[in-house]
Write an enzyme that holds these catalytic residues in place. Structure first.
Site, PDB file in Angstrom:
ATOM      1  N   ARG A 206     -33.022 117.613  75.869  1.00 47.33           N
ATOM      2  CA  ARG A 206     -34.130 117.707  74.905  1.00 47.33           C
ATOM      3  C   ARG A 206     -35.059 118.857  75.296  1.00 47.33           C
ATOM      4  NH1 ARG A 206     -33.398 111.828  74.531  1.00 47.33           N
ATOM      5  NH2 ARG A 206     -34.585 111.528  76.437  1.00 47.33           N
ATOM      6  N   PHE A 225     -27.744 111.693  64.422  1.00 42.14           N
ATOM      7  CA  PHE A 225     -27.764 110.553  65.352  1.00 42.14           C
ATOM      8  C   PHE A 225     -29.073 110.623  66.151  1.00 42.14           C
ATOM      9  CE2 PHE A 225     -23.359 112.075  64.864  1.00 42.14           C
ATOM     10  CZ  PHE A 225     -22.741 110.967  64.310  1.00 42.14           C
ATOM     11  N   ASP A 254     -30.138 108.956  61.026  1.00 42.85           N
ATOM     12  CA  ASP A 254     -29.610 107.847  61.833  1.00 42.85           C
ATOM     13  C   ASP A 254     -29.302 106.693  60.887  1.00 42.85           C
ATOM     14  OD1 ASP A 254     -29.703 107.362  65.117  1.00 42.85           O
ATOM     15  OD2 ASP A 254     -29.608 105.504  63.941  1.00 42.85           O
ATOM     16  N   SER A 255     -28.395 105.812  61.296  1.00 35.55           N
ATOM     17  CA  SER A 255     -28.063 104.676  60.443  1.00 35.55           C
ATOM     18  C   SER A 255     -28.862 103.433  60.827  1.00 35.55           C
ATOM     19  CB  SER A 255     -26.563 104.382  60.527  1.00 35.55           C
ATOM     20  OG  SER A 255     -26.206 104.159  61.871  1.00 35.55           O
ATOM     21  N   ASP A 304     -25.397 114.162  68.457  1.00 32.67           N
ATOM     22  CA  ASP A 304     -25.366 113.299  69.653  1.00 32.67           C
ATOM     23  C   ASP A 304     -24.874 111.910  69.263  1.00 32.67           C
ATOM     24  OD1 ASP A 304     -25.736 112.289  72.194  1.00 32.67           O
ATOM     25  OD2 ASP A 304     -27.904 112.017  71.973  1.00 32.67           O
ATOM     26  N   CYS A 344     -20.628 111.201  74.743  1.00 33.62           N
ATOM     27  CA  CYS A 344     -20.977 110.328  75.876  1.00 33.62           C
ATOM     28  C   CYS A 344     -19.828 109.369  76.175  1.00 33.62           C
ATOM     29  CB  CYS A 344     -22.279 109.578  75.608  1.00 33.62           C
ATOM     30  SG  CYS A 344     -22.196 108.485  74.197  1.00 33.62           S
TER      31      CYS A 344
HETATM   32  N1  SAH Z   1     -30.030 111.676  70.431  1.00 36.60           N
HETATM   33  C1  SAH Z   1     -30.637 110.380  70.640  1.00 36.60           C
HETATM   34  C2  SAH Z   1     -29.634 109.320  71.063  1.00 36.60           C
HETATM   35  C3  SAH Z   1     -28.510 109.092  70.074  1.00 36.60           C
HETATM   36  S1  SAH Z   1     -27.674 107.581  70.302  1.00 36.60           S
HETATM   37  C4  SAH Z   1     -31.782 110.533  71.641  1.00 36.60           C
HETATM   38  O1  SAH Z   1     -32.012 111.641  72.142  1.00 36.60           O
HETATM   39  O2  SAH Z   1     -32.464 109.547  71.905  1.00 36.60           O
HETATM   40  C5  SAH Z   1     -26.661 107.477  68.908  1.00 36.60           C
HETATM   41  C6  SAH Z   1     -27.346 107.064  67.606  1.00 36.60           C
HETATM   42  O3  SAH Z   1     -26.393 107.146  66.567  1.00 36.60           O
HETATM   43  C7  SAH Z   1     -27.902 105.654  67.536  1.00 36.60           C
HETATM   44  O4  SAH Z   1     -29.280 105.716  67.249  1.00 36.60           O
HETATM   45  C8  SAH Z   1     -27.146 104.971  66.358  1.00 36.60           C
HETATM   46  O5  SAH Z   1     -28.004 104.165  65.564  1.00 36.60           O
HETATM   47  C9  SAH Z   1     -26.698 106.160  65.575  1.00 36.60           C
HETATM   48  N2  SAH Z   1     -25.473 106.010  64.751  1.00 36.60           N
HETATM   49  C10 SAH Z   1     -24.310 105.415  65.080  1.00 36.60           C
HETATM   50  N3  SAH Z   1     -23.380 105.592  64.120  1.00 36.60           N
HETATM   51  C11 SAH Z   1     -23.976 106.338  63.152  1.00 36.60           C
HETATM   52  C12 SAH Z   1     -23.532 106.866  61.903  1.00 36.60           C
HETATM   53  N4  SAH Z   1     -22.279 106.685  61.479  1.00 36.60           N
HETATM   54  N5  SAH Z   1     -24.390 107.604  61.181  1.00 36.60           N
HETATM   55  C13 SAH Z   1     -25.669 107.784  61.604  1.00 36.60           C
HETATM   56  N6  SAH Z   1     -26.136 107.317  62.788  1.00 36.60           N
HETATM   57  C14 SAH Z   1     -25.309 106.607  63.541  1.00 36.60           C
END
Ligand code: SAH
Length: 402
Positions: A206, A225, A254-255, A304, A344
């Site tokens: 970040r 995400f 995000d979902s 991510d 990850c």
């Molecule tokens: N980049 C973030 C962490 C991401 S974790 C940070 O810095 O804090 C992954 C995220 O993807 C989660 O919040 C989850 O809710 C979301 N997610 C999972 N599948 C998804 C999809 N198909 N579309 C959108 N978001 C999704």
């Protein structure tokens, strides 16, 4: 003391101080869940002291490779103290810190994060489950803190035959926390957030994104995400530092609706409520496709995603999913634009991830420079003895200018 005798040839990994013993390596012997046993070569030589986990494919996890070591409360107190003290070796720009990172800290299955004055622990193996009370007291003693919340609700517990457990283990308090990370602040909730509440491992990526935003003065940023908006806040912090917030448009997807609500709150927490930022409660893959149809483009994109491949067995399907979103993201990237792309998944190695992104580029018809490799922040260490500890990999791709 019970013993597990290995099959011939199966002692090699323990001799290299790799801490896992798989079910298939064992010739005879067993132990109760979390019990300390002696691991022996097929000829009966001592290899390690380990905790057994009868329900798991990883049947034993080593505590120590020294025959004279006693596995008692003092042993765990020392391990915890060493893990906590080691964090002082790293330059951690946050009061949200991973204090114990499982195998890397000689405590297989134990994860402990500190958020301000509160500790959050995950007990994910039968061994640490058995020593929970000792570990909890040792954690308070090593940190001088009084509050410890348990978030043992990760999927790994099932594989160990353990039920999910959550709640205060020591002390009590508010589950809402605000941490300071680099130049910004982020709120989280240790009871309802993902993992222990937050993705501390992306802290320094970040920060890199903030530096890039400052240097490049991004105008159109897409954070896929986004969870609670960490990368969006970082971008805004960077843009603010170069006086480039005005005119910048930020889209975060995000979902999870609660995560998006918190993302919005996190912008306000940093004084960015006036920024031109939108938050989409949507599926990333479908949204990227829609953006392509609409002819959108971005000069900075973060990808991510969650863990698509928890183990090597899921690697092939996961590889296709990673390739797909990377292809879509690369298509949306302006010439000269920058993509931060992550995996990850422990089951996808750094080389494979590089290949996936390369073939996504070919399919997208986009060529780029890989200007940096990124990884988990140093309080989530890998060790020489445990290469499986590398799980988070990131690439910075700069699309070649036309
Ligand atoms: N980049 C973030 C962490 C991401 S974790 C940070 O810095 O804090 C992954 C995220 O993807 C989660 O919040 C989850 O809710 C979301 N997610 C999972 N599948 C998804 C999809 N198909 N579309 C959108 N978001 C999704």
């Amino acid at each position: 003391m019970k013993a597990l005798r290995l099959r011939p040839g199966k002692e090699r990994s323990l001799l290299r101080r790799h801490p896992w013993v798989f079910e298939s390596a064992i010739a005879k012997g067993s132990g109760d869940a979390g019990e300390t046993v002696r691991i022996e070569s097929h000829e009966g030589q001592f290899l390690a002291w380990a905790s057994t986990s009868p329900a798991s494919k990883i049947r034993a996890r080593a505590w120590s490779f020294q025959e004279t070591q006693r596995i008692d409360a003092a042993f765990f107190q020392e391990r915890v103290q060493r893990a906590v003290a080691a964090r002082g070796l790293f330059d951690l720009q946050s009061d949200g810190v991973r204090l114990v990172h499982g195998e890397a800290d000689g405590l297989p299955g134990l994860i402990v994060d500190r958020y301000g004055d509160t500790l959050v622990a995950q007990f994910l193996s039968a061994g640490v489950e058995r020593w929970k009370a000792v570990l909890a007291d040792a954690l308070l003693a090593a940190t001088g803190l009084a509050k410890l919340y348990e978030r043992s609700d990760a999927s790994g517990r099932e594989r160990e035959g353990l039920k999910p457990v959550t709640g205060w283990l020591r002390g009590e308090g508010d589950t809402a926390q605000v941490i300071r990370e680099h130049d910004w602040r982020l709120s989280l909730d240790i009871a309802t957030g993902h993992k222990t509440g937050f993705y501390l491992d992306q802290r320094d990526s970040r920060q890199r994104f903030a530096e890039m935003a400052k240097h490049r003065r991004f105008r159109r940023v897409l954070n896929c995400f986004c969870y609670t908006g960490g990368f969006t806040v970082a971008a805004l912090a960077g843009l603010k530092a170069s006086g480039a917030i005005e005119g910048a448009e930020l889209t975060s997807i995000d979902s999870s609706l609660p995560a998006l609500e918190r993302a919005r709150a996190n912008l306000a927490l940093n004084g960015f409520e006036g920024a031109n930022a939108q938050f989409l409660d949507a599926d990333v893959n479908a949204t990227l496709r829609r953006f392509i149809e609409e002819g959108c483009s971005f000069d900075a994109i973060v990808l991510d995603p969650p863990k698509f491949a928890p183990t090597v067995a899921h690697a092939e399907r996961a590889a296709r999913a990673y390739k797909d979103i990377n292809r879509l993201a690369l298509k949306l990237l302006e010439p000269g634009g920058v993509l931060l792309t992550f995996s990850c998944s422990g089951g996808i190695g750094a080389d494979l991830f590089h290949k996936i992104v390369a073939s996504a580029g070919i399919d997208a018809g986009v060529d780029g420079y890989i200007s940096e490799r990124l990884g988990a922040a140093p309080d989530h260490p890998m060790t020489i003895e445990f290469p499986e500890g590398e799980y988070l990999k990131g690439l910075v791709v700069v699309r070649k200018p036309l």
